[in-house]
Design a protein around this motif. Structure first.
Motif, short mmCIF file in Angstrom:
data_model
loop_
_atom_site.label_atom_id
_atom_site.label_comp_id
_atom_site.label_asym_id
_atom_site.label_seq_id
_atom_site.Cartn_x
_atom_site.Cartn_y
_atom_site.Cartn_z
N ASP A 1 4.99 -15.94 -36.70
CA ASP A 1 4.02 -15.69 -35.64
C ASP A 1 2.84 -16.65 -35.83
OD1 ASP A 1 1.78 -14.79 -34.20
OD2 ASP A 1 2.38 -12.70 -34.34
N ILE A 2 2.75 -17.62 -34.91
CA ILE A 2 1.68 -18.63 -34.99
C ILE A 2 0.82 -18.56 -33.73
CG2 ILE A 2 1.15 -21.10 -35.05
CD1 ILE A 2 2.38 -20.14 -37.66
N ASN A 3 -0.47 -18.39 -33.92
CA ASN A 3 -1.40 -18.54 -32.82
C ASN A 3 -2.14 -19.86 -33.03
OD1 ASN A 3 -3.30 -18.38 -30.80
ND2 ASN A 3 -4.61 -16.96 -31.93
N PRO B 1 8.48 -25.54 -32.65
CA PRO B 1 8.41 -26.15 -31.32
C PRO B 1 6.97 -26.08 -30.77
CG PRO B 1 10.18 -24.51 -31.46
CD PRO B 1 9.38 -24.38 -32.71
N VAL B 2 6.57 -27.07 -30.06
CA VAL B 2 5.30 -27.15 -29.30
C VAL B 2 4.05 -27.15 -30.19
CG1 VAL B 2 3.92 -26.22 -27.38
CG2 VAL B 2 6.43 -26.03 -27.32
N VAL B 3 3.93 -26.17 -31.11
CA VAL B 3 2.69 -26.08 -31.90
C VAL B 3 2.74 -26.92 -33.17
CG1 VAL B 3 2.11 -23.81 -30.97
CG2 VAL B 3 3.43 -23.96 -33.11
N GLY B 4 3.93 -27.47 -33.51
CA GLY B 4 4.03 -28.40 -34.64
C GLY B 4 4.02 -27.72 -35.99
N THR C 1 -8.20 -21.29 -25.51
CA THR C 1 -7.30 -22.39 -25.13
C THR C 1 -6.19 -22.50 -26.17
OG1 THR C 1 -8.67 -23.94 -26.35
CG2 THR C 1 -9.12 -23.74 -23.99
N GLY C 2 -5.15 -23.23 -25.81
CA GLY C 2 -4.06 -23.45 -26.76
C GLY C 2 -2.90 -22.49 -26.56
N LYS C 3 -1.96 -22.50 -27.49
CA LYS C 3 -0.71 -21.78 -27.30
C LYS C 3 -0.34 -20.94 -28.52
CE LYS C 3 1.07 -25.58 -24.42
NZ LYS C 3 0.92 -25.00 -23.10
N THR C 4 0.54 -19.98 -28.28
CA THR C 4 1.16 -19.22 -29.37
C THR C 4 2.63 -19.62 -29.46
OG1 THR C 4 1.88 -17.39 -27.96
CG2 THR C 4 -0.33 -17.23 -28.88
N CYS C 5 3.20 -19.52 -30.64
CA CYS C 5 4.65 -19.67 -30.81
C CYS C 5 5.10 -18.55 -31.74
CB CYS C 5 5.01 -21.03 -31.39
SG CYS C 5 6.79 -21.23 -31.67
N ILE C 6 5.92 -17.66 -31.23
CA ILE C 6 6.40 -16.52 -32.02
C ILE C 6 7.92 -16.46 -31.89
CG2 ILE C 6 6.15 -14.06 -32.51
CD1 ILE C 6 3.61 -14.08 -30.74
N ALA D 1 25.33 -21.04 -40.47
CA ALA D 1 24.79 -21.05 -39.10
C ALA D 1 23.33 -20.65 -39.15
CB ALA D 1 25.58 -20.08 -38.22
N GLU D 2 22.53 -21.23 -38.26
CA GLU D 2 21.14 -20.77 -38.14
C GLU D 2 20.65 -20.99 -36.72
OE1 GLU D 2 17.60 -23.45 -39.46
OE2 GLU D 2 19.10 -23.58 -41.07
N VAL D 3 19.74 -20.11 -36.31
CA VAL D 3 19.19 -20.21 -34.96
C VAL D 3 17.76 -19.67 -34.98
CG1 VAL D 3 20.10 -17.93 -34.28
CG2 VAL D 3 19.63 -19.63 -32.52
N PHE D 4 16.89 -20.34 -34.22
CA PHE D 4 15.50 -19.88 -34.04
C PHE D 4 15.33 -19.55 -32.57
CE2 PHE D 4 10.81 -21.01 -33.59
CZ PHE D 4 10.35 -19.89 -34.27
N ILE D 5 15.06 -18.28 -32.26
CA ILE D 5 14.86 -17.84 -30.88
C ILE D 5 13.38 -17.50 -30.74
CG2 ILE D 5 15.57 -16.21 -29.09
CD1 ILE D 5 18.22 -15.88 -30.57
N TYR D 6 12.71 -18.03 -29.71
CA TYR D 6 11.25 -17.98 -29.71
C TYR D 6 10.68 -18.00 -28.29
CZ TYR D 6 11.54 -23.03 -28.79
OH TYR D 6 11.81 -24.25 -28.23
N ASN D 7 9.38 -17.74 -28.23
CA ASN D 7 8.61 -17.87 -26.99
C ASN D 7 7.35 -18.67 -27.29
OD1 ASN D 7 5.96 -16.42 -25.67
ND2 ASN D 7 7.54 -16.79 -24.15
N VAL D 8 6.94 -19.48 -26.32
CA VAL D 8 5.64 -20.15 -26.39
C VAL D 8 4.80 -19.64 -25.21
CG1 VAL D 8 4.43 -22.36 -26.17
CG2 VAL D 8 6.54 -22.21 -27.53
N ALA D 9 3.62 -19.10 -25.52
CA ALA D 9 2.74 -18.60 -24.45
C ALA D 9 1.43 -19.38 -24.46
CB ALA D 9 2.46 -17.11 -24.65
#
Length: 415
Positions: free
Chosen positions: A181-183, A231-234, A315-320, A333-341
């Motif tokens: 969980d990244i804000n 992704p997105v937030v680096g 301002t800015g984004k979250t990635c969780i 196998a590996e997978v990262f399922i996420y949302n960017v808000a």
């Protein structure tokens, strides 16, 4: 499954409740009447004014404020009967979960919340945390045929659905489930918490529990950190943190290590550490030289910005997201399922910042699935015990789209 359920009672009037109200209003053709209740009725009225101002109601309908003491089961039950609500969305402080849940079981209506019940007198109880409170009502909920969906915010909630989807479709033999969980947003204040400081600080003063090697592991806050490339937030530094979803995921997937990681900047850690070391995060009353009895944590809360006041400048984004590693067909196998808000987009749509937005949209998606019968299971469930696809499908449509990162790269997921 009985007839379709309609009419929503929202308990709470903070930043998350504001998002819930807007999203219920945008879907009131399915959800019906909307009632908002809190100790302070003026806060409920302010949310209703915001819903009307932004023209969020999809169709004409009831939108009403009420005063309630949510720690009083009888009072909540009376309000449920008075409003005719069949779905209760509890987004008040986590101290009221049990009385509200009991009121729902008593009146036979659906219940949901976004965090585990907390006893104000206790910090960081023995794991699994759900076992101390909510799960003790499982039999009563089933006997009453009451659908109770626990922890259906973003984390816990959507991240649990991500874990279930990952294991169902991508990594059938999970070895590890890591929630990150990244804000990466900025609120422009010298220091603030993104949600109620009491709950925020309580989360970080206790033992950090994770489930590793088939047992509970204990660490201190900020003891274990690592940098994640997201992704997105680096690249972001996140720390092993105690969190609700670890306690249900570890129970449902005991074969996997389950960890929760939250991003913190150095400034937050420095301020937190000073406050803690000075005793200002204590919930035990102290007496001043003038004879005033005060609770240090409540004083800190009083001097910090109200989290709902951060929204206009955020301002800015979250990635969780949820990273699941393991085996599929004999291969790693590996997978990262996420949302960017996006904080600014959330504010423009519903007048709240992104943290409130990510927590407030999911319970409305769950309410829609109870209303149409899909998740109206007549029993108590954590999110990973339900079919994730209809849930994530609605979230795609109402503001929290799901993305996936695997060997094929990053892409949106549709259902």
């Amino acid at each position: 499954m009985g007839e379709m359920k309609r009419n929503v009672l929202i308990i709470g009037a903070g930043g998350v409740a504001q998002v819930v109200a807007h999203k219920c209003a945008q879907n009131n053709d399915l959800l019906g009447d909307i009632h908002i209740a809190s100790r302070t009725v003026s806060k409920c009225e302010a949310i209703i004014a915001s819903v009307r101002e932004k023209g969020s109601l999809k169709v004409d309908g009831v939108l009403q404020a009420h005063a309630v003491n949510a720690r009083d089961t009888a009072e909540v039950a009376a309000l449920i009967r008075e409003t005719g609500a069949q779905i209760v969305i509890n987004v008040a402080q986590a101290f009221v979960n049990m009385p509200v849940l009991d009121a729902c079981i008593e009146t036979g209506v659906a219940y949901m919340d976004t965090a585990i019940h907390e006893d104000p007198e206790k910090v960081c109880e023995a794991p699994p945390w759900y076992g101390n409170y909510e799960w003790k009502r499982r039999e009563a909920a089933a006997k009453a045929g009451v659908t109770a969906i626990l922890g259906v915010g973003f984390d816990p909630g959507v991240v649990n659905a991500y874990a279930k989807l990952a294991i169902d479709d991508y990594v059938p033999e999970p070895a590890s489930i890591d929630i990150v969980d990244i804000n990466a947003g900025s609120h422009g204040r010298w220091f603030s918490t993104n949600f109620d400081p009491e709950i925020n600080f309580r989360e970080f003063t206790g033992t950090v529990y994770s489930w590793q090697n088939g047992g509970w592991q204990e660490n201190r806050m900020f003891e274990v950190g690592k940098t994640w490339a997201l992704p997105v937030v680096g690249e972001q530094k996140a720390y092993l943190t105690g969190h609700d979803e670890v306690h249900s995921l570890a129970t449902n997937y005991p074969q996997a290590d389950v960890r929760f990681w939250m991003g913190f900047g150095d400034h937050y850690i420095n301020v937190f550490t000073v406050l803690k070391n000075l005793g200002l995060l204590s919930e035990k009353p102290v007496t001043t030289a003038e004879g005033l009895e005060v609770v240090p944590l409540k004083v800190v809360k009083a001097v910090l910005p109200d989290p709902s006041s951060l929204a206009p400048d955020y301002t800015g984004k979250t990635c969780i997201g949820t990273l699941v590693k393991g085996m599929k067909d004999g291969q790693p196998a590996e997978v990262f399922i996420y949302n960017v808000a996006d904080h600014k987009e959330a504010y423009l749509e519903v007048g709240s910042q992104g943290i409130s937005y990510t927590a407030g949209v999911p319970p409305v998606a769950a309410a829609m699935l109870i209303a149409d019968g899909t998740w109206d299971v007549g029993a108590m469930k954590n999110v990973e015990e339900l079919d994730p696809k209809p849930f994530l499908d609605i979230l795609n449509r109402i503001g929290l789209p799901t993305c996936i990162r695997d060997a094929q790269g990053d892409r949106p997921l549709t259902f």
